[in-house]
Design a protein around this motif. Structure first.
Motif, PDB file in Angstrom:
ATOM      1  N   LEU A 181       0.630  -1.220   0.199  1.00 50.52           N
ATOM      2  CA  LEU A 181       0.006   0.096  -0.050  1.00 50.52           C
ATOM      3  C   LEU A 181       0.822   1.100   0.173  1.00 50.52           C
ATOM      4  N   TYR A 182       1.852   1.380   0.933  1.00 54.36           N
ATOM      5  CA  TYR A 182       2.563   2.517   0.783  1.00 54.36           C
ATOM      6  C   TYR A 182       3.287   3.116  -0.249  1.00 54.36           C
ATOM      7  N   PRO A 183       4.002   1.947  -0.949  1.00 49.83           N
ATOM      8  CA  PRO A 183       4.650   2.379  -2.193  1.00 49.83           C
ATOM      9  C   PRO A 183       3.609   2.809  -3.353  1.00 49.83           C
ATOM     10  N   ARG A 184       2.525   2.086  -3.517  1.00 47.94           N
ATOM     11  CA  ARG A 184       1.495   2.410  -4.433  1.00 47.94           C
ATOM     12  C   ARG A 184       0.939   3.690  -4.180  1.00 47.94           C
ATOM     13  N   LEU A 185       0.286   4.108  -2.978  1.00 47.97           N
ATOM     14  CA  LEU A 185      -0.091   5.404  -2.491  1.00 47.97           C
ATOM     15  C   LEU A 185       0.972   6.459  -2.449  1.00 47.97           C
ATOM     16  N   LYS A 186       2.135   6.449  -2.345  1.00 47.29           N
ATOM     17  CA  LYS A 186       3.160   7.409  -2.527  1.00 47.29           C
ATOM     18  C   LYS A 186       3.353   7.527  -4.109  1.00 47.29           C
ATOM     19  N   ALA A 187       3.406   6.690  -4.983  1.00 47.24           N
ATOM     20  CA  ALA A 187       3.575   6.974  -6.331  1.00 47.24           C
ATOM     21  C   ALA A 187       2.186   7.678  -6.688  1.00 47.24           C
ATOM     22  N   GLU A 191       2.018  11.419  -8.648  1.00 54.58           N
ATOM     23  CA  GLU A 191       1.409  11.725  -9.802  1.00 54.58           C
ATOM     24  C   GLU A 191       0.334  12.552  -9.671  1.00 54.58           C
ATOM     25  N   TYR A 192      -0.245  12.684  -8.505  1.00 60.20           N
ATOM     26  CA  TYR A 192      -1.607  13.393  -8.292  1.00 60.20           C
ATOM     27  C   TYR A 192      -1.145  14.983  -8.272  1.00 60.20           C
ATOM     28  N   GLY A 206       3.754  12.520  -0.234  1.00 62.53           N
ATOM     29  CA  GLY A 206       2.971  11.774   0.943  1.00 62.53           C
ATOM     30  C   GLY A 206       2.344  10.543   0.328  1.00 62.53           C
ATOM     31  N   ILE A 207       1.005  10.460   0.690  1.00 62.53           N
ATOM     32  CA  ILE A 207       0.363   9.511   0.194  1.00 62.53           C
ATOM     33  C   ILE A 207      -1.124   9.959  -0.394  1.00 62.53           C
ATOM     34  N   PHE A 208      -1.711   9.063  -1.297  1.00 60.96           N
ATOM     35  CA  PHE A 208      -3.096   9.623  -1.894  1.00 60.96           C
ATOM     36  C   PHE A 208      -3.653   8.400  -2.476  1.00 60.96           C
TER      37      PHE A 208
END
Length: 297
Positions: A181-187, A191-192, A206-208
């Motif tokens: 989750l963390y690497p995916r939400l950080k990426a 992007e966002y 951060g995370i999104f």
């Protein structure tokens, strides 16, 4: 509409309110305890709380929330912590945007919606203390439900150790939900929160997440809660450390220029800003994220 969904909505809205209360208390304590360094002799800031409303097209009750804003404090130049719970029917523009982005069938036939969440943006007095954004939310239609949110750090003067701490806290709160989750939400955040017309990110990330629905409401709500719980331990130590540092005119100038970048992103690209304005929510609450002062070169 099932009783389960009504109970879930109530729980989510109550959680966002509780998180808001925790953050407001912590930030006012920072103001009260700031007795060393720049701005120590200024009055301690306090939040001004205002009820907000959503304007429905037919004049019916459409919900609202609380806008809590602290201005001109010792630590915070402007910080807003808003919560809202809004509902009704989506207008044609919002329906089209929602259907295009999420691929939800049936919106034209039944455009009812319900949304609740918390949104926070802090702009600091001290240029060494980073600005920050955080939000978490739940969205429901008769056709689908999902969660979204995250937080990202926006320093005008970057410190590698601050960035590392902020990200480490995010990862610590996400890892119990899955190591991916963390690497995916950080990426996703990278992007966002990117500004195409400047060819750069608006901060240090951060995370999104958005459109998060695994089909397991309890698991998705637990993840959303932990995104919210990560915020204070990720951010407060950075403010505690940086609020006492001396700053120069050049530092303040750098801060104002960076705020201009932040304003550009929120006005041009941010989905939450667009959704809030298109669905008739209080414009002052929607635009709370904008800094009190900014500069363009």
């Amino acid at each position: 509409m099932s009783d389960d969904f009504e109970a879930q909505k109530t729980r989510a809205a109550a959680w966002f309110r509780d998180l808001r209360d925790q953050i407001v208390t912590a930030f006012e304590e920072l103001e009260e305890n700031h007795d060393t360094g720049p701005m120590r002799d200024a009055p301690a800031g306090r939040f001004e709380v205002t009820q907000t409303t959503r304007n429905s097209e037919d004049g019916s009750d459409a919900g609202g929330g609380l806008m809590s804003v602290l201005r001109g404090g010792r630590v915070f130049e402007k910080v807003g912590v808003n919560i809202s719970t809004v509902y009704g029917t989506l207008g044609a523009r919002a329906q089209a945007a929602m259907a295009a982005r999420k691929g939800i069938p049936g919106m034209a036939d039944d455009p009812r919606f319900w949304a609740s969440g918390i949104s926070l943006v802090a702009h600091m007095q001290n240029p060494h203390a980073p600005a920050v954004h955080m939000n978490t939310r739940m969205f429901w239609t008769p056709h689908a439900w999902w969660f979204g949110g995250g937080s990202d750090l926006n320093p005008c003067i970057e410190y590698a150790e601050d960035t590392a701490h902020f990200h480490a806290q995010q990862q610590a709160h996400l890892d119990p939900h899955g190591s991916d989750l963390y690497p995916r939400l950080k990426a996703w955040a990278d992007e966002y929160f990117y500004i195409p017309h400047r060819n750069r990110a608006r901060g240090v990330g951060g995370i999104f997440m958005d459109d998060h629905c695994t089909g397991d409401w309890e698991a998705d709500f637990a993840l959303t809660q932990d995104i919210g719980r990560a915020f204070l331990p990720a951010y407060l130590p950075l403010v505690e450390k940086r609020r006492v540092q001396a700053w120069s005119d050049a530092d303040k100038d750098a801060q104002l220029v960076h705020r201009g970048l932040y304003a550009e992103y929120n006005l041009v690209y941010d989905r939450g800003t667009k959704f809030g304005l298109e669905t008739g929510h209080d414009a002052n609450a929607v635009l709370m994220s904008l800094p009190p002062l900014a500069k363009w070169v």
